[in-house]
Design an enzyme around this catalytic site. Structure first.
Site, PDB file in Angstrom:
ATOM      1  N   ASN A   9       0.713  -1.114  -0.021  1.00  0.00           N
ATOM      2  CA  ASN A   9       0.060  -0.096   0.115  1.00  0.00           C
ATOM      3  C   ASN A   9       0.778   1.246   0.111  1.00  0.00           C
ATOM      4  O   ASN A   9       1.390   1.420   1.033  1.00  0.00           O
ATOM      5  CB  ASN A   9      -0.893  -0.105   1.302  1.00  0.00           C
ATOM      6  CG  ASN A   9      -1.574   1.136   1.499  1.00  0.00           C
ATOM      7  OD1 ASN A   9      -1.985   1.922   0.681  1.00  0.00           O
ATOM      8  ND2 ASN A   9      -2.145   1.454   2.668  1.00  0.00           N
ATOM      9  N   TRP A  10       0.869   1.920  -1.207  1.00  0.00           N
ATOM     10  CA  TRP A  10       2.102   3.063  -1.184  1.00  0.00           C
ATOM     11  C   TRP A  10       1.463   4.306  -0.270  1.00  0.00           C
ATOM     12  O   TRP A  10       2.139   5.335  -0.378  1.00  0.00           O
ATOM     13  CB  TRP A  10       2.022   3.278  -2.674  1.00  0.00           C
ATOM     14  CG  TRP A  10       2.869   2.545  -3.577  1.00  0.00           C
ATOM     15  CD1 TRP A  10       3.361   1.117  -3.039  1.00  0.00           C
ATOM     16  CD2 TRP A  10       3.354   2.622  -4.714  1.00  0.00           C
ATOM     17  NE1 TRP A  10       4.176   0.705  -3.978  1.00  0.00           N
ATOM     18  CE2 TRP A  10       4.310   1.712  -4.987  1.00  0.00           C
ATOM     19  CE3 TRP A  10       3.458   3.495  -5.790  1.00  0.00           C
ATOM     20  CZ2 TRP A  10       5.123   1.348  -6.418  1.00  0.00           C
ATOM     21  CZ3 TRP A  10       3.823   3.610  -6.837  1.00  0.00           C
ATOM     22  CH2 TRP A  10       4.862   2.337  -7.575  1.00  0.00           C
ATOM     23  N   LYS A  11      -0.123   4.377  -0.301  1.00  0.00           N
ATOM     24  CA  LYS A  11      -0.568   5.329   0.159  1.00  0.00           C
ATOM     25  C   LYS A  11      -0.519   6.642  -0.619  1.00  0.00           C
ATOM     26  O   LYS A  11      -0.475   6.241  -1.955  1.00  0.00           O
ATOM     27  CB  LYS A  11      -0.091   5.807   1.835  1.00  0.00           C
ATOM     28  CG  LYS A  11      -0.066   4.412   2.802  1.00  0.00           C
ATOM     29  CD  LYS A  11      -0.012   4.728   4.051  1.00  0.00           C
ATOM     30  CE  LYS A  11      -0.046   3.332   4.786  1.00  0.00           C
ATOM     31  NZ  LYS A  11      -0.162   3.577   6.404  1.00  0.00           N
ATOM     32  N   HIS A  95      -9.645   1.384   5.542  1.00  0.00           N
ATOM     33  CA  HIS A  95      -8.253   1.505   5.976  1.00  0.00           C
ATOM     34  C   HIS A  95      -8.491   2.413   7.160  1.00  0.00           C
ATOM     35  O   HIS A  95      -9.398   3.506   7.306  1.00  0.00           O
ATOM     36  CB  HIS A  95      -7.291   2.257   5.242  1.00  0.00           C
ATOM     37  CG  HIS A  95      -5.968   2.098   5.617  1.00  0.00           C
ATOM     38  ND1 HIS A  95      -5.441   3.014   6.466  1.00  0.00           N
ATOM     39  CD2 HIS A  95      -4.957   1.377   5.392  1.00  0.00           C
ATOM     40  CE1 HIS A  95      -4.109   2.741   6.729  1.00  0.00           C
ATOM     41  NE2 HIS A  95      -3.863   1.572   6.048  1.00  0.00           N
ATOM     42  N   GLU A  97      -6.813   4.704   8.193  1.00  0.00           N
ATOM     43  CA  GLU A  97      -6.474   6.259   7.974  1.00  0.00           C
ATOM     44  C   GLU A  97      -7.822   6.736   7.349  1.00  0.00           C
ATOM     45  O   GLU A  97      -8.172   8.173   7.627  1.00  0.00           O
ATOM     46  CB  GLU A  97      -5.439   6.214   6.757  1.00  0.00           C
ATOM     47  CG  GLU A  97      -4.034   6.303   7.686  1.00  0.00           C
ATOM     48  CD  GLU A  97      -2.899   5.635   6.795  1.00  0.00           C
ATOM     49  OE1 GLU A  97      -2.830   5.976   5.587  1.00  0.00           O
ATOM     50  OE2 GLU A  97      -2.067   5.279   7.449  1.00  0.00           O
ATOM     51  N   GLU A 166      -5.416  -4.780  11.063  1.00  0.00           N
ATOM     52  CA  GLU A 166      -4.295  -3.700  11.378  1.00  0.00           C
ATOM     53  C   GLU A 166      -4.641  -2.723  12.627  1.00  0.00           C
ATOM     54  O   GLU A 166      -5.380  -1.814  12.500  1.00  0.00           O
ATOM     55  CB  GLU A 166      -4.494  -2.677   9.932  1.00  0.00           C
ATOM     56  CG  GLU A 166      -4.126  -3.186   8.617  1.00  0.00           C
ATOM     57  CD  GLU A 166      -3.502  -2.430   7.759  1.00  0.00           C
ATOM     58  OE1 GLU A 166      -2.405  -2.553   7.133  1.00  0.00           O
ATOM     59  OE2 GLU A 166      -4.137  -1.177   7.591  1.00  0.00           O
ATOM     60  N   SER A 211       3.427  -1.942  10.288  1.00  0.00           N
ATOM     61  CA  SER A 211       4.944  -1.939  10.354  1.00  0.00           C
ATOM     62  C   SER A 211       5.512  -3.404  10.092  1.00  0.00           C
ATOM     63  O   SER A 211       6.451  -3.785  10.676  1.00  0.00           O
ATOM     64  CB  SER A 211       5.469  -1.671  11.922  1.00  0.00           C
ATOM     65  OG  SER A 211       4.934  -0.268  12.052  1.00  0.00           O
ATOM     66  N   GLY A 232       3.011  -1.038   4.313  1.00  0.00           N
ATOM     67  CA  GLY A 232       2.747   0.424   3.913  1.00  0.00           C
ATOM     68  C   GLY A 232       4.366   0.995   3.705  1.00  0.00           C
ATOM     69  O   GLY A 232       4.751   0.345   2.599  1.00  0.00           O
ATOM     70  N   GLY A 233       4.946   1.459   4.577  1.00  0.00           N
ATOM     71  CA  GLY A 233       6.170   2.066   4.394  1.00  0.00           C
ATOM     72  C   GLY A 233       7.242   1.268   3.609  1.00  0.00           C
ATOM     73  O   GLY A 233       7.681   1.657   2.851  1.00  0.00           O
TER      74      GLY A 233
HETATM   75  P1  PGA Z   1       2.785   0.555   7.660  1.00  0.00           P
HETATM   76  O1  PGA Z   1       1.284   0.916   7.178  1.00  0.00           O
HETATM   77  O2  PGA Z   1       3.493  -0.570   6.974  1.00  0.00           O
HETATM   78  O3  PGA Z   1       3.628   1.792   7.339  1.00  0.00           O
HETATM   79  O4  PGA Z   1       2.685   0.535   8.940  1.00  0.00           O
HETATM   80  C1  PGA Z   1       0.589  -0.520   7.085  1.00  0.00           C
HETATM   81  C2  PGA Z   1      -0.797   0.121   6.417  1.00  0.00           C
HETATM   82  O5  PGA Z   1      -1.405   1.206   6.720  1.00  0.00           O
HETATM   83  O6  PGA Z   1      -1.441  -0.514   5.793  1.00  0.00           O
END
Ligand code: PGA
Length: 248
Positions: A9-11, A95, A97, A166, A211, A232-233
């Site tokens: 997930n590149w966000k 998600h 967010e 998550e 993470s 994500g990251g």
């Molecule tokens: P993260 O994000 O790996 O940067 O913690 C995960 C996500 O929000 O899907």
């Protein structure tokens, strides 16, 4: 046996040159693993380029969000059908967010899940508790609430759904939930589905996000009920993302 699913997930990251460079590096290092699928979720505007690079490969792609409505006067929204036209296979719904920053409710999230399925996409339904909820021992109550509409719906809705656990306190914080903590939650979710349909519970893909890095993916993915990772990251670095995939 369930296949592993490794999703990036590149966000809201990337540029057109980044996409070309990233996908070039990814494809150079990628060799398919029989029991694991790889999926990339770039921002909408990079879907066409992503599709161009990935269409002859086993790597699939998708989006991070979709509209709760089918079509119409919804300025700025993107529908499930539009995503399907761009060759998307997957789309995230709910998600944390989106739930926190854009106030998406469980009802809206379920509408999005339905729209995704109508468009032939596989929704990745994100669920998970906040730090306060965990500290107050409300983890399972939170999951019950977030999964209620899905579990009350017809079985078909469950069939083509990925569930991503998550925990909010582990997202982007560097604080990964321990493999045992995640396993306990995944087993809880699977048991809830078993009560509805044991065969389906056995097949449904329950992945973990928060993470996930190359240095913790192996122990997480080794747990019985952890069927993959939503990254994500660490998915922004093609080499690290490949390493996570290789931990499948
Ligand atoms: P993260 O994000 O790996 O940067 O913690 C995960 C996500 O929000 O899907």
């Amino acid at each position: 046996m369930r296949k592993k699913l490794i999703i990036g997930n590149w966000k809201m990251h990337g540029t057109l040159p980044f996409v070309a460079e990233y996908l070039g590096a990814l494809l150079q290092g990628f060799s398919p693993i029989k029991h694991a699928d790889m999926v990339l979720l770039p921002p909408y505007v990079f879907l066409a380029d992503t599709a161009k690079h990935l269409k002859e490969t086993p790597i699939k792609w998708g989006a991070q969000n979709l509209a709760a409505e089918k079509a119409g006067a919804y300025t700025g929204e993107i529908s499930g059908e539009m995503l399907a036209e761009f060759g998307c296979h997957y789309v995230i719904v709910g998600h944390s967010e989106r739930r926190t920053l854009y106030h998406e409710t469980d009802v809206e999230v379920f509408q999005k899940l339905t729209r995704a399925q109508e468009a032939g996409l596989t929704p990745i339904l994100c669920v998970g508790e906040s730090l306060t909820e965990r500290e107050q021992e409300l983890t399972f109550a939170t999951l019950d609430r977030q999964l209620a509409l899905l579990l009350q719906a017809d079985v078909q809705k469950l069939e083509k759904t990925v569930i991503a656990y998550e925990p909010i306190w582990a997202i982007g914080t560097g604080k990964t939930a321990s493999p045992e903590q995640v396993q306990a939650v995944h087993a809880y979710i699977r048991a809830k589905i078993t009560a509805i349909n044991a065969d389906l519970a056995n097949k449904i893909c329950i992945i973990y996000g928060g993470s996930v890095k190359a240095n913790n993916a192996k122990t997480l993915l080794a747990m019985n009920d952890i069927d993959g990772a939503l990254v994500g990251g660490a998915s922004l670095n093609p080499q690290e993302f490949l390493e996570i995939y290789r931990c499948s």
